[in-house]
Scaffold this active site. Structure first.
Site, PDB file in Angstrom:
ATOM      1  N   PRO A 100       0.807  -1.223   0.000  1.00  0.00           N
ATOM      2  CA  PRO A 100       0.000   0.000   0.000  1.00  0.00           C
ATOM      3  C   PRO A 100       0.839   1.272   0.000  1.00  0.00           C
ATOM      4  CG  PRO A 100      -0.957  -1.598   1.490  1.00  0.00           C
ATOM      5  CD  PRO A 100       0.348  -2.172   1.046  1.00  0.00           C
ATOM      6  N   ASP A 102      14.833  -6.628 -14.691  1.00  0.00           N
ATOM      7  CA  ASP A 102      15.692  -6.415 -15.842  1.00  0.00           C
ATOM      8  C   ASP A 102      15.319  -7.366 -16.973  1.00  0.00           C
ATOM      9  OD1 ASP A 102      17.572  -4.377 -15.910  1.00  0.00           O
ATOM     10  OD2 ASP A 102      19.280  -5.753 -15.933  1.00  0.00           O
ATOM     11  N   GLU A 111       5.230  -3.147 -13.189  1.00  0.00           N
ATOM     12  CA  GLU A 111       6.673  -3.393 -13.347  1.00  0.00           C
ATOM     13  C   GLU A 111       7.447  -2.111 -13.639  1.00  0.00           C
ATOM     14  OE1 GLU A 111       8.068  -6.919 -15.376  1.00  0.00           O
ATOM     15  OE2 GLU A 111       6.064  -7.819 -15.210  1.00  0.00           O
TER      16      GLU A 111
END
Length: 378
Positions: A128, A238, A362
């Site tokens: 959160p 990555d 992401e």
């Protein structure tokens, strides 16, 4: 039929072309699936992709390396056919990415199950109070006899509620900030772990908030070294950030195909829409963005497969450009459909909802801009 000429680019080998062809054939026969019950749909997709052998590309067998070009080709192809299928595949990879890269032989037994479609995985990083700011992670892992005891909350966890196991990140306190985090493998049936909330989003998929109340995990649940969790998480991202760009690329290709079909069959003032120069200009811009995105995505994937230890800049560029460009391509395709473009059940309307989250998860687009700027400022 989507343009396949990019497969002749020097980024790819014959095995990649064979994968793309076989998967495209499978997708044409099995996708899209019914999204009415997203939990059931995702479980079914994982099982089907596993049975067909495509989930083996989601992780690396012991002694092998992840093939990022295969990951990207798989995500692009699946996303072009059905975004939920892409999601199901992607989470098997991202969820177990830490195990592919750093897992012990015992932990890799779980990886073999996810690659076979026999177990569903999840990546539990977001909280959160910490999304892009991973260093602000508040979930704690306290050292106890024989293992660790975890307390905290994770949210926006994809596959939350249906996963069989989670890779979870917690503060172990070796140092302040990012240097004091560790990663753990946590089975879904661990006592003290509960699903606090199922989250509904613009393009439905399994998503949940997790609560951890003194969840005990044994020593062997630790992935890599204690205190190395941030480095581990960044290594996983990555690899998987270019694949997010690949999924966006697949959606953009589908939008372009839908726009080409629409403008060549829809007539205005006695001629196809595609005869209008202004429409041709839109189509040209869409095609340009698709190819530019593909070049960035597969450059990043190729660089990693060629042995680059880190592709932070290349991955950020690929994810940023491909997701932003896909949003623009899909928006243009919707516009070219006129009123039908916002009609539920029309493919471009579905794509319009599907693409939006890719610019956030992401690492949101502005985070990628920061990453790129820091890399060029050096």
């Amino acid at each position: 039929m989507a343009d396949q000429s990019f497969l002749n680019w020097p980024f790819f080998e014959d095995r990649h072309r064979e994968l793309a062809s076989a998967l495209d054939e499978w997708c044409a026969a099995h996708l899209p699936v019914d999204h009415g019950d997203v939990d059931a749909a995702c479980k079914g997709l994982v099982a089907a992709l596993g049975a067909a052998g495509f989930l083996r590309h989601s992780g690396a067998a012991e002694g092998e390396r992840l093939d990022v070009r295969s990951l990207c080709l798989t995500r692009e192809t699946l996303a072009r056919h059905d975004a939920l299928a892409d999601f199901a595949f992607a989470m098997q990879g991202l969820g177990m990415g830490a195990i592919s890269l750093f897992g012990t032989p015992g932990q890799r037994e779980w990886l073999e199950r996810t690659r076979a479609g026999e177990a569903i995985s999840a990546f539990a990083l977001t909280e959160p109070g910490s999304g892009s700011d991973v260093a602000n992670t508040a979930t704690t892992a306290e050292r106890v006899v024989g293992g660790w005891r975890l307390t905290g909350e994770k949210t926006y966890i994809s596959n939350g509620g249906i996963a069989d196991l989670y890779v979870i990140f917690a503060r172990t306190g070796e140092a302040p900030g990012a240097r004091g985090l560790s990663a753990f493998l946590m089975p879904a049936d661990s006592p003290g772990l509960t699903i606090a909330e199922r989250i509904e989003v613009i393009a439905p998929h399994p998503l949940a908030t997790l609560k951890l109340d003194k969840v005990f995990l044994p020593d062997e649940a630790l992935i890599g070294e204690s205190g190395a969790g941030f480095k581990l998480a960044m290594s996983v991202l990555d690899v998987f950030r270019p694949t997010v760009g690949a999924a966006a690329l697949g959606m953009a290709r589908r939008a372009l195909d839908e726009a080409l079909e629409r403008t060549q069959t829809r007539r205005i003032q006695g001629q196809p829409l595609s005869d209008l120069q202004l429409v041709q200009g839109h189509l040209a811009d869409m095609a340009l963005k698709v190819d530019a995105a593909a070049l960035l995505v597969y450059r990043a994937a190729w660089a990693k497969d060629m042995g680059a230890p880190r592709i932070t800049r290349e991955a950020a560029m690929a994810k940023l450009y491909a997701t932003e460009a896909a949003q623009e391509v899909i928006d243009a395709a919707l516009q070219l459909h006129g009123g039908d473009g916002v009609r539920h059940g029309v493919k471009v309307e579905e794509l319009y909802r599907d693409i939006r989250a890719l610019r956030i998860y992401e690492g949101a687009s502005d985070v990628q801009r920061v990453v790129i700027a820091r890399s060029i400022l050096g």
